[in-house]
Write a protein that holds these residues in place. Structure first.
Motif, PDB file in Angstrom:
ATOM      1  N   CYS A   1       0.036   0.189   2.282  1.00  0.00           N
ATOM      2  CA  CYS A   1       0.192   0.937   3.637  1.00  0.00           C
ATOM      3  C   CYS A   1       1.649   0.803   4.057  1.00  0.00           C
ATOM      4  O   CYS A   1       2.088   1.236   4.955  1.00  0.00           O
ATOM      5  CB  CYS A   1      -0.704   0.844   4.929  1.00  0.00           C
ATOM      6  N   MET A   2       2.390  -0.433   3.666  1.00  0.00           N
ATOM      7  CA  MET A   2       3.649  -1.011   3.880  1.00  0.00           C
ATOM      8  C   MET A   2       3.700  -1.495   5.304  1.00  0.00           C
ATOM      9  O   MET A   2       4.379  -0.856   6.307  1.00  0.00           O
ATOM     10  CB  MET A   2       4.684   0.077   3.543  1.00  0.00           C
ATOM     11  N   THR A   3       2.864  -2.323   5.713  1.00  0.00           N
ATOM     12  CA  THR A   3       2.750  -2.924   7.039  1.00  0.00           C
ATOM     13  C   THR A   3       3.678  -4.011   7.135  1.00  0.00           C
ATOM     14  O   THR A   3       3.379  -4.914   7.913  1.00  0.00           O
ATOM     15  CB  THR A   3       1.484  -3.103   7.503  1.00  0.00           C
ATOM     16  N   TYR A   4       4.703  -4.396   6.197  1.00  0.00           N
ATOM     17  CA  TYR A   4       5.467  -5.580   6.177  1.00  0.00           C
ATOM     18  C   TYR A   4       6.018  -5.744   7.275  1.00  0.00           C
ATOM     19  O   TYR A   4       6.242  -7.204   7.566  1.00  0.00           O
ATOM     20  CB  TYR A   4       6.543  -5.344   4.959  1.00  0.00           C
ATOM     21  N   SER A   5       6.648  -5.072   8.301  1.00  0.00           N
ATOM     22  CA  SER A   5       7.497  -5.277   9.205  1.00  0.00           C
ATOM     23  C   SER A   5       6.465  -6.007  10.257  1.00  0.00           C
ATOM     24  O   SER A   5       6.872  -7.106  10.880  1.00  0.00           O
ATOM     25  CB  SER A   5       8.393  -4.395   9.726  1.00  0.00           C
ATOM     26  N   ARG A   6       5.304  -5.619  10.326  1.00  0.00           N
ATOM     27  CA  ARG A   6       4.448  -6.067  11.369  1.00  0.00           C
ATOM     28  C   ARG A   6       3.661  -7.477  10.868  1.00  0.00           C
ATOM     29  O   ARG A   6       3.578  -8.252  11.501  1.00  0.00           O
ATOM     30  CB  ARG A   6       3.360  -5.164  11.543  1.00  0.00           C
ATOM     31  N   ILE A   7       3.903  -7.486   9.581  1.00  0.00           N
ATOM     32  CA  ILE A   7       3.109  -8.610   8.931  1.00  0.00           C
ATOM     33  C   ILE A   7       4.206  -9.806   9.405  1.00  0.00           C
ATOM     34  O   ILE A   7       3.879 -11.129   9.852  1.00  0.00           O
ATOM     35  CB  ILE A   7       2.961  -8.530   7.678  1.00  0.00           C
ATOM     36  N   GLN A   8       5.453  -9.475   9.044  1.00  0.00           N
ATOM     37  CA  GLN A   8       6.566 -10.652   9.392  1.00  0.00           C
ATOM     38  C   GLN A   8       6.531 -11.022  11.196  1.00  0.00           C
ATOM     39  O   GLN A   8       6.443 -12.152  11.432  1.00  0.00           O
ATOM     40  CB  GLN A   8       7.945 -10.319   9.246  1.00  0.00           C
TER      41      GLN A   8
ATOM     42  N   GLN B   1       2.218   3.086 -17.547  1.00  0.00           N
ATOM     43  CA  GLN B   1       2.279   1.996 -16.607  1.00  0.00           C
ATOM     44  C   GLN B   1       0.815   1.567 -16.241  1.00  0.00           C
ATOM     45  O   GLN B   1      -0.012   2.436 -15.722  1.00  0.00           O
ATOM     46  CB  GLN B   1       2.942   2.212 -15.219  1.00  0.00           C
ATOM     47  N   THR B   2       0.399   0.335 -16.179  1.00  0.00           N
ATOM     48  CA  THR B   2      -1.173  -0.011 -15.886  1.00  0.00           C
ATOM     49  C   THR B   2      -1.364  -0.799 -14.991  1.00  0.00           C
ATOM     50  O   THR B   2      -2.440  -1.041 -14.656  1.00  0.00           O
ATOM     51  CB  THR B   2      -1.498  -0.548 -17.287  1.00  0.00           C
ATOM     52  N   ASN B   3      -0.280  -1.459 -14.218  1.00  0.00           N
ATOM     53  CA  ASN B   3      -0.550  -2.425 -13.355  1.00  0.00           C
ATOM     54  C   ASN B   3       0.553  -2.549 -12.566  1.00  0.00           C
ATOM     55  O   ASN B   3       1.803  -1.892 -12.763  1.00  0.00           O
ATOM     56  CB  ASN B   3      -1.207  -3.990 -13.802  1.00  0.00           C
ATOM     57  N   PHE B   4       0.529  -3.401 -11.533  1.00  0.00           N
ATOM     58  CA  PHE B   4       2.083  -3.658 -10.514  1.00  0.00           C
ATOM     59  C   PHE B   4       2.887  -4.229 -11.039  1.00  0.00           C
ATOM     60  O   PHE B   4       4.054  -4.529 -10.547  1.00  0.00           O
ATOM     61  CB  PHE B   4       1.398  -4.261  -9.011  1.00  0.00           C
ATOM     62  N   ASP B   5       2.908  -4.675 -12.411  1.00  0.00           N
ATOM     63  CA  ASP B   5       4.103  -5.148 -13.158  1.00  0.00           C
ATOM     64  C   ASP B   5       5.132  -4.056 -13.481  1.00  0.00           C
ATOM     65  O   ASP B   5       6.157  -4.303 -13.872  1.00  0.00           O
ATOM     66  CB  ASP B   5       3.820  -6.260 -14.253  1.00  0.00           C
ATOM     67  N   SER B   6       4.279  -2.984 -14.037  1.00  0.00           N
ATOM     68  CA  SER B   6       5.183  -1.981 -14.365  1.00  0.00           C
ATOM     69  C   SER B   6       5.280  -0.450 -13.620  1.00  0.00           C
ATOM     70  O   SER B   6       6.155   0.257 -13.607  1.00  0.00           O
ATOM     71  CB  SER B   6       4.639  -1.117 -15.832  1.00  0.00           C
ATOM     72  N   TYR B   7       4.241  -0.541 -12.544  1.00  0.00           N
ATOM     73  CA  TYR B   7       4.331   0.393 -11.523  1.00  0.00           C
ATOM     74  C   TYR B   7       4.657  -0.320 -10.239  1.00  0.00           C
ATOM     75  O   TYR B   7       3.681  -1.134  -9.978  1.00  0.00           O
ATOM     76  CB  TYR B   7       3.263   1.401 -11.414  1.00  0.00           C
ATOM     77  N   THR B   8       5.902  -0.473  -9.558  1.00  0.00           N
ATOM     78  CA  THR B   8       6.304  -1.143  -8.602  1.00  0.00           C
ATOM     79  C   THR B   8       6.543  -0.776  -7.314  1.00  0.00           C
ATOM     80  O   THR B   8       7.633  -0.483  -7.127  1.00  0.00           O
ATOM     81  CB  THR B   8       7.569  -1.729  -9.381  1.00  0.00           C
ATOM     82  N   PRO B   9       5.627  -0.538  -6.651  1.00  0.00           N
ATOM     83  CA  PRO B   9       5.914   0.068  -4.968  1.00  0.00           C
ATOM     84  C   PRO B   9       6.785  -1.251  -4.499  1.00  0.00           C
ATOM     85  O   PRO B   9       6.784  -2.123  -4.713  1.00  0.00           O
ATOM     86  CB  PRO B   9       4.360   0.046  -4.448  1.00  0.00           C
ATOM     87  N   LEU B  10       7.304  -0.545  -3.345  1.00  0.00           N
ATOM     88  CA  LEU B  10       8.089  -1.508  -2.300  1.00  0.00           C
ATOM     89  C   LEU B  10       7.388  -2.795  -1.965  1.00  0.00           C
ATOM     90  O   LEU B  10       6.264  -2.690  -1.634  1.00  0.00           O
ATOM     91  CB  LEU B  10       8.425  -0.707  -1.307  1.00  0.00           C
ATOM     92  N   ARG B  11       8.085  -3.920  -2.157  1.00  0.00           N
ATOM     93  CA  ARG B  11       7.513  -5.283  -1.587  1.00  0.00           C
ATOM     94  C   ARG B  11       8.343  -5.720  -0.378  1.00  0.00           C
ATOM     95  O   ARG B  11       9.406  -5.085  -0.202  1.00  0.00           O
ATOM     96  CB  ARG B  11       7.569  -6.295  -2.664  1.00  0.00           C
ATOM     97  N   MET B  12       8.012  -6.611   0.331  1.00  0.00           N
ATOM     98  CA  MET B  12       8.347  -7.244   1.441  1.00  0.00           C
ATOM     99  C   MET B  12       9.753  -7.283   1.572  1.00  0.00           C
ATOM    100  O   MET B  12      10.819  -7.072   2.278  1.00  0.00           O
ATOM    101  CB  MET B  12       7.743  -8.274   1.953  1.00  0.00           C
ATOM    102  N   SER B  13      10.368  -7.967   0.341  1.00  0.00           N
ATOM    103  CA  SER B  13      11.824  -8.458   0.089  1.00  0.00           C
ATOM    104  C   SER B  13      12.787  -6.956  -0.003  1.00  0.00           C
ATOM    105  O   SER B  13      13.903  -7.161  -0.006  1.00  0.00           O
ATOM    106  CB  SER B  13      11.886  -9.118  -1.091  1.00  0.00           C
TER     107      SER B  13
END
Lengths: 761, 163
Positions: free
Chosen positions: B133-140, A690-702
């Motif tokens: 850092c996963m500050t998403y809820s505060r960003i919202q 894995q080399t970037n955020f397309d293949s290593y994918t930490p949690l996103r806002m959605s």
């Protein structure tokens, strides 16, 4: 008007730092001390005598500048230290400022005796020292004010940076006292120790959510991180890293194409005698964009070395082989005789738990700027372990560590990644080679493929129950690379129970839980192959991130196998008997709090949904923050897991900044979820795929669930909050998935495929 | 030598046309509030505005920025008091803070067009910006707070004009 901006790097006006540095005038009152007696100076000798100006100074304008010896990576620890000082000092929060310490040993952690930030240790280990420093300042100021006012010091009251005498209605501000020049009292370590500190009911600052001092600079672009350092005459380096994570060597470098890149200066092949890097080359150019172009243009031939054929599969196979050997590893825990107890148990359960390689990937890619000035090597970078990293930089330069000055910066994420010093090596050797300051910046690809990752782990747990379903025996083998042994610092290793030499407790912490199990062993087994192929590091929460995955899953499996409610089964096991007295009760209470808050056992859930619990004593037995989680998930027929809510309760003893704690606990819980569901790295042909955020994918806002955090502050000593909540989430989710659809997944991350397969099984 | 209009100033810079705007902003113009995160348009740390649109400056060449108005975090407001910046402080959003310039610039582009976004609209607009850092809820929360302030300010302004 058109301004022309030349392509040079003049000295920057570092506004954010300057505004923080206000107040260090020489005439200021300076306070501090060399550390309290009886502390363990593991690495560096503390100054032998009282040194002024260690922890803070007060300027004639009344501003109080606290020097923070801990790395601030977003946990706002500098602000926390200032808050603790301000409580005892009696300073107004608006007068508080912070600055970051250099690697001068006088800024060493008073308990650890080194500059290292990790383990969720900072608040618990610095609370007393900062409190005493603050109180000493108040006493010195009060004495000076009493002399000036001509009143007894005992009649003075301190608050809001003002010292007042109610009878005479006289008062002096801190600024006025400092300006008077009469505040000169110093304290010996014994005098500091004798100071009577406030009792919690007297607190006016501890327990208040004051605004974090670093936040404004992080909303307007002025906070300076390592990557933002600009030095006069500086040039840039881009590393070229080999396809193999560790063990490759450079056979040849052809820079003929790179020479055509404008601004290209030199390709420097690293000669890293510290062994931190292998087979790295730095392309140096006048700008980073040109350094990147030049790096891409280099033609490098490698010898892949001994690890070039290894994969995640080979590391796992080797782990299983090692676990199967009766003489592997060393014992971390050995109570009673589990093997004998299994022989007489009414029921025995066995399970294997795994975690894949995980990458830190802080948002600020690794970087460092090195400059030789006279005899001194200056390193500018954000780092969590200045004591060791300075020594690594010195090793890369071939000089004595005492000639290295580490200039600390704000860290654009740490999570344990910046405990390491690899980024200093290319910067130092490039700077030495080109005779100019060099800033090396990793590409994200360098950063991910050369991470000191959380190791792949394999654990085998066996449990024996008696005829009443009581857990009477548990054996637990933990096979992994040994991240902390890699540091080469004996003080960070622990003696083994079976006296087979020191073991890396940072691979098994957490497995020494607070459940009462009469026959219990934990074996720490080093996976030498993984250790060499994937030099591992400390990833936020370290061992409890995998040991509790195994333990808290297994406890659930036992409960289900014996027909008990998993949460109530835990409460039974947390009976507080013997060595578990105290901790077990706190953990039990925390679990009950989380259950109550989540509606565990009372909320009616639709089909396909479930709640799961877990509770942990992370980080270490001696430094635990008691943390419990109820995860509420919905599982689709496809196996896809949606986390609807995480309810986390944590007993931290004393809260310094409640809002800051909530931010840390929420971030940690979401890290736990991200590791549980979304983050997976794999080794193939010796390299991280894995080399970037397309293949290593930490949690996103959605993917954000609802998170409810309940902080229990019961007046016990302050504990840490940066990591523990990471460790409780994965097992809570795994257990919730089982309760939702009957699928038991024993490997992280929990993928839809694995859930679906387990549903069918 | 490309000419750039950045935060209201016209500047000519020494850079090849294909140089990513990010590095020109950071190194030559010494505006380091815009951050390098992934170099591939996957994280949003380098977000700036081109004519008011949020773009990834690591994926935008200097040539593409010529003739357009570039705004960075340093130019978002004169005193760091854009409603989003105030909301970021009020909600105590940043932890490490490294991604937050990009988050704020991304959010500012949304609110400039839609000062009453739904939560789903916020998520859809912000999902490309990683926060480790996963500050998403505060960003919202901060975006909603800033939106409210902007609507109130604009309503007040309208009333004033009406009277």
């Amino acid at each position: 008007m058109n301004e022309h901006v030349k392509n040079v790097t003049p000295e920057t006006t570092d506004l954010s730092r300057r505004s923080f540095l206000v107040g260090t005038a020489a005439t200021g009152l300076v306070l501090g001390y060399a550390g309290v007696p009886g502390i363990d100076h593991a690495l560096a000798a503390a100054p032998a005598h009282f040194e002024p100006s260690v922890w803070y100074s007060i300027a004639p304008d009344g501003l109080v500048t606290v020097t923070c010896g801990k790395a601030d990576m977003g946990q706002h620890v500098a602000s926390t230290m200032a808050q603790i000082v301000a409580e005892e000092l009696g300073a107004s929060w608006k007068d508080m400022r912070v600055q970051l310490a250099s690697n001068d040993p006088k800024f060493n952690d008073p308990v650890l005796g080194a500059q290292i930030t990790g383990g969720s240790w900072s608040t618990m280990m610095n609370f007393d020292a900062m409190s005493r420093a603050g109180a000493a300042g108040r006493m010195a100021l009060t004495e000076a004010a009493a002399a000036t006012m001509g009143v007894p010091a005992g009649e003075l009251v301190v608050g809001n940076s003002v010292i007042s005498h109610s009878k005479s209605k006289k008062s002096m501000s801190f600024a006025e006292v400092v300006k008077s020049g009469k505040a000169t009292k110093t304290f010996t370590p014994d005098e500091l120790k004798a100071i009577k500190l406030k009792s919690p009911e007297q607190y006016t600052m501890i327990g208040v959510s004051v605004p974090q001092l670093d936040i404004p600079s992080k909303t307007n672009g002025t906070a300076k991180y390592g990557i933002d350092v600009m030095l006069p005459g500086m040039v840039y380096g881009k590393v070229v890293t080999p396809p193999v994570r560790y063990g490759a060597t450079v056979k040849s470098v052809d820079d003929s194409a790179a020479k055509k890149v404008p601004g290209f200066i030199k390709a420097v092949t690293l000669d890293d005698k510290t062994g931190t890097t292998t087979g790295w080359v730095v392309a140096v150019a006048n700008t980073y964009a040109n350094a990147r172009k030049a790096a891409d243009a280099l033609k490098i031939e490698y010898d892949g070395g001994p690890n070039a054929k290894l994969s995640s599969e080979s590391l796992l196979t080797e782990a299983k082989r090692l676990q199967g050997l009766s003489d592997s590893g060393q014992f971390f825990v050995k109570d009673g005789d589990p093997n004998a107890a299994f022989g007489t148990a009414a029921k025995v359960l066995e399970a294997e738990y795994t975690t894949n390689i995980n990458i830190h990937a802080p948002m600020e890619p690794m970087n460092a700027t090195a400059e030789f000035k006279g005899d001194i090597l200056h390193i500018h970078t954000g780092n969590q372990f200045a004591t060791r990293s300075g020594a690594i930089a010195a090793g890369a330069a071939g000089i004595d560590p005492k000639y290295v000055v580490m200039h600390q910066m704000w860290l654009g994420g740490g999570f344990g990644r910046r405990l390491d010093a690899d980024m200093t090596v290319p910067a130092v050797q490039a700077a030495k080679s080109v005779g100019k300051p060099v800033k090396v910046i990793y590409s994200r690809e360098n950063d991910m493929t050369m991470d000191f990752s959380r190791p792949l782990t394999y654990q085998k747990v066996k449990a024996g129950m008696d005829g009443d379903g009581k857990l009477v025996a548990l054996s637990h083998d933990v096979v992994s690379a040994w991240p902390t042994q890699r540091w080469g610092i004996p003080d960070f290793l622990s003696p083994s129970v079976d006296k087979k030499g020191p073991l890396d407790a940072f691979t098994v912490n957490g497995a020494d839980f607070f459940y009462t199990v009469p026959n219990h062993y934990v074996r720490a087994i080093k996976n030498e192959m993984a250790h060499n192929a994937t030099p591992s590091g400390q990833l936020r929460s370290v061992a409890p991130g995998w040991t509790f995955w195994a333990i808290e899953s297994m406890i659930d499996e036992i409960a289900h196998a014996t027909g008990k409610d998993p949460a109530l089964f835990r409460v039974e096991l947390l009976d507080g008997k013997g060595k578990n007295d105290g901790g077990a009760q706190r953990l039990r209470n925390t679990l009950l709090a989380a259950m109550g808050l989540a509606g565990y056992g009372t909320l009616k859930l639709p089909k396909g949904e479930g709640m799961g619990v877990a509770c942990v004593s992370s980080q270490e037995r001696a430094t635990a923050s008691w943390t419990a989680c109820v995860a509420h998930v919905a599982v689709a027929p496809s196996g896809e897991v949606k986390v609807k809510k995480l309810t986390v309760a944590t007993d931290v003893g004393t809260q310094v900044n409640p809002d800051g704690i909530r931010a840390q606990v929420e971030g940690a819980a979401l890290w736990g979820m991200s590791l549980a569901l979304f983050e997976k790295a794999t080794l193939k042909d010796g390299g991280i795929e894995q080399t970037n955020f397309d293949s290593y994918t930490p949690l996103r806002m959605s993917q954000l669930p609802e998170v409810a955090v309940n902080v229990i502050a019961n007046g016990e000593k302050a504990t840490g909050v940066g990591e523990p909540a990471v460790t409780v989430v994965a097992p809570a989710i795994g257990n919730a998935v089982f309760n939702a659809v009957g699928a038991r997944v024993r490997g992280l991350p929990i993928t839809a495929e694995a859930v679906k397969a387990a549903m069918k099984a | 030598m490309p000419n750039l209009n950045i935060n209201g100033r016209n500047m000519s810079v020494e850079a090849a046309n294909d140089t990513p705007l990010l590095w020109v902003i950071r190194e030559q113009l010494q505006m380091t509030g815009t951050k390098f995160g992934c170099g591939a348009g996957l994280c949003g740390a380098c977000t700036v505005h081109l004519n008011g649109e949020a773009v990834r400056s690591c994926q935008t060449s200097v040539a593409d920025a010529v003739g357009k108005k570039i705004t960075t975090i340093e130019g978002l407001s004169a005193k760091g008091d854009h409603p989003l910046q105030k909301a970021w402080i009020a909600e105590q959003v940043p932890q490490c803070g490294y991604c937050q310039s990009g988050q704020i610039m991304q959010a500012a582009a949304l609110l400039s067009k839609n000062s009453n976004p739904t939560k789903d609209e916020v998520v859809a607009h912000m999902d490309g910006n990683l926060c480790r850092c996963m500050t998403y809820s505060r960003i919202q929360k901060a975006i909603m707070r800033a939106a409210t302030e902007m609507r109130t300010a604009s309503a007040t302004g309208n009333e004033r004009r009406a009277t």
